[in-house]
Design a protein around this motif. Sequence first.
Motif, PDB file in Angstrom:
ATOM      1  N   GLY A  86       5.695  -2.274   7.442  1.00 23.70           N
ATOM      2  CA  GLY A  86       6.074  -1.412   6.341  1.00 23.70           C
ATOM      3  C   GLY A  86       7.576  -1.397   6.185  1.00 23.70           C
ATOM      4  O   GLY A  86       8.309  -2.008   6.965  1.00 23.70           O
ATOM      5  N   LYS A  88      10.758   1.362   5.647  1.00 26.35           N
ATOM      6  CA  LYS A  88      11.234   2.741   5.622  1.00 26.35           C
ATOM      7  C   LYS A  88      12.694   2.679   5.197  1.00 26.35           C
ATOM      8  O   LYS A  88      13.552   2.266   5.967  1.00 26.35           O
ATOM      9  CB  LYS A  88      11.094   3.393   6.995  1.00 26.35           C
ATOM     10  N   ARG A  98      14.100   4.710  -1.856  1.00 29.12           N
ATOM     11  CA  ARG A  98      12.712   4.246  -2.004  1.00 29.12           C
ATOM     12  C   ARG A  98      11.798   5.107  -1.157  1.00 29.12           C
ATOM     13  O   ARG A  98      12.179   5.597  -0.093  1.00 29.12           O
ATOM     14  CB  ARG A  98      12.509   2.814  -1.532  1.00 29.12           C
ATOM     15  N   CYS A  99      10.566   5.253  -1.593  1.00 33.06           N
ATOM     16  CA  CYS A  99       9.560   5.949  -0.801  1.00 33.06           C
ATOM     17  C   CYS A  99       9.157   5.067   0.369  1.00 33.06           C
ATOM     18  O   CYS A  99       9.028   3.850   0.225  1.00 33.06           O
ATOM     19  CB  CYS A  99       8.325   6.260  -1.647  1.00 33.06           C
ATOM     20  N   SER A 101       6.970   3.220   3.096  1.00 35.41           N
ATOM     21  CA  SER A 101       5.661   2.588   3.136  1.00 35.41           C
ATOM     22  C   SER A 101       5.494   2.039   4.548  1.00 35.41           C
ATOM     23  O   SER A 101       5.772   0.880   4.811  1.00 35.41           O
ATOM     24  CB  SER A 101       5.611   1.469   2.087  1.00 35.41           C
ATOM     25  N   ASN A 102       5.112   2.916   5.484  1.00 34.34           N
ATOM     26  CA  ASN A 102       5.149   2.570   6.907  1.00 34.34           C
ATOM     27  C   ASN A 102       4.122   1.542   7.355  1.00 34.34           C
ATOM     28  O   ASN A 102       4.323   0.874   8.351  1.00 34.34           O
ATOM     29  CB  ASN A 102       5.018   3.836   7.762  1.00 34.34           C
ATOM     30  N   SER A 103       3.008   1.431   6.673  1.00 37.59           N
ATOM     31  CA  SER A 103       2.015   0.426   7.071  1.00 37.59           C
ATOM     32  C   SER A 103       1.356  -0.162   5.827  1.00 37.59           C
ATOM     33  O   SER A 103       0.165  -0.005   5.604  1.00 37.59           O
ATOM     34  CB  SER A 103       0.978   1.018   8.030  1.00 37.59           C
ATOM     35  N   ALA A 104       2.139  -0.859   5.026  1.00 38.69           N
ATOM     36  CA  ALA A 104       1.671  -1.398   3.762  1.00 38.69           C
ATOM     37  C   ALA A 104       0.971  -2.740   3.911  1.00 38.69           C
ATOM     38  O   ALA A 104       0.149  -3.106   3.088  1.00 38.69           O
ATOM     39  CB  ALA A 104       2.846  -1.541   2.800  1.00 38.69           C
ATOM     40  N   LEU A 156       5.313  -7.867   0.005  1.00 37.02           N
ATOM     41  CA  LEU A 156       5.562  -6.513  -0.476  1.00 37.02           C
ATOM     42  C   LEU A 156       6.997  -6.468  -0.973  1.00 37.02           C
ATOM     43  O   LEU A 156       7.913  -6.883  -0.264  1.00 37.02           O
ATOM     44  CB  LEU A 156       5.387  -5.482   0.638  1.00 37.02           C
ATOM     45  N   LEU A 158       9.801  -3.810  -2.601  1.00 32.91           N
ATOM     46  CA  LEU A 158      10.239  -2.490  -3.041  1.00 32.91           C
ATOM     47  C   LEU A 158      11.561  -2.630  -3.799  1.00 32.91           C
ATOM     48  O   LEU A 158      12.372  -1.708  -3.837  1.00 32.91           O
ATOM     49  CB  LEU A 158      10.394  -1.538  -1.856  1.00 32.91           C
TER      50      LEU A 158
END
Length: 163
Positions: A86, A88, A98-99, A101-104, A156, A158
């Motif tokens: 994720g 952080k 950004r929000c 996303s610890n385990s995306a 992913l 962000l």
Amino acid sequence: MIAVQVIEIRWTKATRGAPRANERAVLPRAFALLQAGAAYCYQYYLMHERDGFAAVLKKEKQVDHAPLKERSLVLSPRDDGALALGLKWDPSEGQPRRCASNSAIRLAPGQTARLVLNGRHASYIGQEYAEVIYNVAYGDTIARDCFLGREPDQQLSLAAHLF
């Protein structure tokens, strides 16, 4: 084994827009691993506008245990043998926030992933921008060219609009 390759591209408004933005667009987003023999391998490359975007290896380490966090990348080994990834956001990555996303992403052994952040930095010398690419490989063995020649198994981004 876990291999993490961080590639940071930094630029100013001089190459923010066309036609010089094309210089950044063609920069590599992955390199061959120098070596991958320990349980955790880490490489950090910086490509900065002031250096003509030359790729400079700034840090390399190989250790017996993976950290839980490397910069903004969160690494979480799972009981089922998978590796959760994720992002952080950390203020050092730049604005906007950004929000977390610890385990995306969930990687199975033998898979690779690419996670991307970008940011805007302000200082007394002006604005600077950054794109940070996290390439991650996970498995019993990791090939030196695991990030080259094919797309990652999972991605992913962000990345935010910076202007």
